[in-house]
Design a protein around this motif. Structure first.
Motif, mmCIF file in Angstrom:
data_model
loop_
_atom_site.group_PDB
_atom_site.id
_atom_site.type_symbol
_atom_site.label_atom_id
_atom_site.label_comp_id
_atom_site.label_asym_id
_atom_site.label_seq_id
_atom_site.Cartn_x
_atom_site.Cartn_y
_atom_site.Cartn_z
ATOM 1 N N GLU A 1 7.626 -0.274 7.534
ATOM 2 C CA GLU A 1 8.779 0.445 8.063
ATOM 3 C C GLU A 1 9.572 1.118 6.948
ATOM 4 O O GLU A 1 10.193 2.162 7.162
ATOM 5 C CB GLU A 1 9.689 -0.517 8.838
ATOM 6 C CG GLU A 1 9.022 -1.158 10.049
ATOM 7 C CD GLU A 1 8.663 -0.140 11.127
ATOM 8 O OE1 GLU A 1 9.410 0.841 11.296
ATOM 9 O OE2 GLU A 1 7.630 -0.330 11.787
ATOM 10 N N GLU A 2 9.604 0.506 5.765
ATOM 11 C CA GLU A 2 10.381 1.086 4.674
ATOM 12 C C GLU A 2 9.689 2.323 4.121
ATOM 13 O O GLU A 2 8.488 2.484 4.243
ATOM 14 C CB GLU A 2 10.598 0.059 3.560
ATOM 15 C CG GLU A 2 9.348 -0.387 2.846
ATOM 16 C CD GLU A 2 8.702 -1.605 3.481
ATOM 17 O OE1 GLU A 2 7.839 -2.206 2.830
ATOM 18 O OE2 GLU A 2 9.052 -1.937 4.632
ATOM 19 N N GLY A 3 10.452 3.222 3.537
ATOM 20 C CA GLY A 3 9.892 4.448 2.985
ATOM 21 C C GLY A 3 9.935 5.581 3.991
ATOM 22 O O GLY A 3 10.565 5.495 5.043
ATOM 23 N N MET B 1 0.847 -1.189 0.000
ATOM 24 C CA MET B 1 0.000 0.000 0.000
ATOM 25 C C MET B 1 0.887 1.245 0.000
ATOM 26 O O MET B 1 1.850 1.333 0.751
ATOM 27 C CB MET B 1 -0.914 0.001 1.232
ATOM 28 C CG MET B 1 -1.822 1.200 1.294
ATOM 29 S SD MET B 1 -2.974 1.097 2.664
ATOM 30 C CE MET B 1 -3.944 -0.303 2.139
ATOM 31 N N ASP B 2 0.559 2.200 -0.881
ATOM 32 C CA ASP B 2 1.360 3.404 -0.987
ATOM 33 C C ASP B 2 1.181 4.270 0.250
ATOM 34 O O ASP B 2 0.081 4.676 0.596
ATOM 35 C CB ASP B 2 0.931 4.192 -2.231
ATOM 36 C CG ASP B 2 1.744 5.456 -2.410
ATOM 37 O OD1 ASP B 2 1.242 6.526 -2.058
ATOM 38 O OD2 ASP B 2 2.891 5.348 -2.878
ATOM 39 N N ARG B 3 2.313 4.563 0.939
ATOM 40 C CA ARG B 3 2.237 5.306 2.195
ATOM 41 C C ARG B 3 1.680 6.710 1.989
ATOM 42 O O ARG B 3 0.881 7.201 2.772
ATOM 43 C CB ARG B 3 3.627 5.394 2.848
ATOM 44 C CG ARG B 3 3.614 6.079 4.189
ATOM 45 C CD ARG B 3 5.016 6.401 4.623
ATOM 46 N NE ARG B 3 5.815 5.218 4.835
ATOM 47 C CZ ARG B 3 5.841 4.519 5.974
ATOM 48 N NH1 ARG B 3 5.088 4.890 6.971
ATOM 49 N NH2 ARG B 3 6.598 3.460 6.104
ATOM 50 N N ARG B 4 2.084 7.379 0.893
ATOM 51 C CA ARG B 4 1.625 8.748 0.693
ATOM 52 C C ARG B 4 0.114 8.796 0.465
ATOM 53 O O ARG B 4 -0.582 9.663 0.987
ATOM 54 C CB ARG B 4 2.364 9.368 -0.505
ATOM 55 C CG ARG B 4 2.138 10.854 -0.653
ATOM 56 C CD ARG B 4 3.067 11.427 -1.697
ATOM 57 N NE ARG B 4 4.461 11.261 -1.344
ATOM 58 C CZ ARG B 4 5.118 12.059 -0.514
ATOM 59 N NH1 ARG B 4 4.494 13.066 0.050
ATOM 60 N NH2 ARG B 4 6.388 11.858 -0.253
ATOM 61 N N LYS B 5 -0.413 7.818 -0.292
ATOM 62 C CA LYS B 5 -1.851 7.749 -0.496
ATOM 63 C C LYS B 5 -2.570 7.433 0.809
ATOM 64 O O LYS B 5 -3.614 7.995 1.119
ATOM 65 C CB LYS B 5 -2.171 6.686 -1.540
ATOM 66 C CG LYS B 5 -3.669 6.547 -1.846
ATOM 67 C CD LYS B 5 -3.889 5.483 -2.896
ATOM 68 C CE LYS B 5 -5.374 5.318 -3.179
ATOM 69 N NZ LYS B 5 -5.620 4.252 -4.181
#
Length: 223
Positions: free
Chosen positions: A57-59, A1-5
């Motif tokens: 955790e990544e990103g 899942m895209d973190r920014r979205k």
């Protein structure tokens, strides 16, 4: 899942803000030292694996495990919120009701988790011959995506309902005040530059695009 979205809209914590339905319960603990009071060991493994995929955790920014989101969810399920004390839980329940008519199941949040986790582990077992927490992260993402879009057939509860419950509580735990168990050390607030419960930050409201220079303050007064 895209973190920014995922973080594009910062929802108010329904669990933490509902009057009388959520209260702090003790001091937040480190991920290693916290022992769940509602979830069984198998359910706890599922919740941790799921949160690690919903807020990885990544990103950019801290992950859901580091910020104590599983602890937040476990605490909420033992409070009146988890028991549905502030929900209207009487029938009739309309299976194909319009979304505007609101929640249409007889299950409380804690029941949604118990039944949903059992169904999700059952689906993982049928597809990959292991429980959800034991399969590869790519397989976990696949199952979560299918749950989100209602493409998995659960036996006891709609898969999309279960996914929506987890996603909502994950967001709440990520941005709630640390006294509720999530947002440990105010990591999420620090990442987005949110001032928290500071008494006065009105000078910065109209300074769009400029990062807030001071760290956040919790309701308990910690900085």
């Amino acid at each position: 899942m895209d973190r920014r979205k995922f973080l594009s809209v910062l929802p108010l914590s329904a669990a933490a803000l509902a009057a009388g339905c959520a209260k702090p319960s003790g001091n937040a603990q480190s991920p290693a030292s916290y022992s769940p009071t509602y979830f069984t060991s198998a359910e706890w493994a599922f919740i941790n694996a799921t949160i690690a995929r919903l807020i990885p955790e990544e990103g950019e920014g801290p992950g859901g495990i580091a910020t104590g989101v599983p602890e937040f969810i476990d605490r909420q399920l033992e409070l009146p919120y988890g028991h549905g004390a502030c929900f209207y839980m009487k029938g009739p329940f309309i299976a194909d009701a319009e979304p505007s008519l609101g929640y249409q199941l007889r299950f409380t949040p804690r029941e949604i988790y118990r039944l949903g986790i059992a169904d999700a582990n059952g689906a993982a077992g049928r597809l990959f011959h292991k429980e959800f927490a034991q399969i590869e992260t790519s397989q976990q993402d696949q199952l979560l995506r299918q749950m989100e879009h209602g493409q998995l057939q659960f036996e006891q509860i709609p898969a999309a309902v279960f996914f929506a419950q987890m996603l909502a509580n994950a967001r709440e735990g990520y941005f709630a005040d640390p006294q509720y168990g999530g947002n440990r050390h105010m990591l999420a607030w620090r990442w987005i530059g949110f001032p928290g419960a500071r008494a006065d930050f009105t000078d910065w409201i109209d300074q769009a695009g400029r990062r807030y220079p001071y760290g956040p303050v919790s309701i308990a007064g910690r900085t």
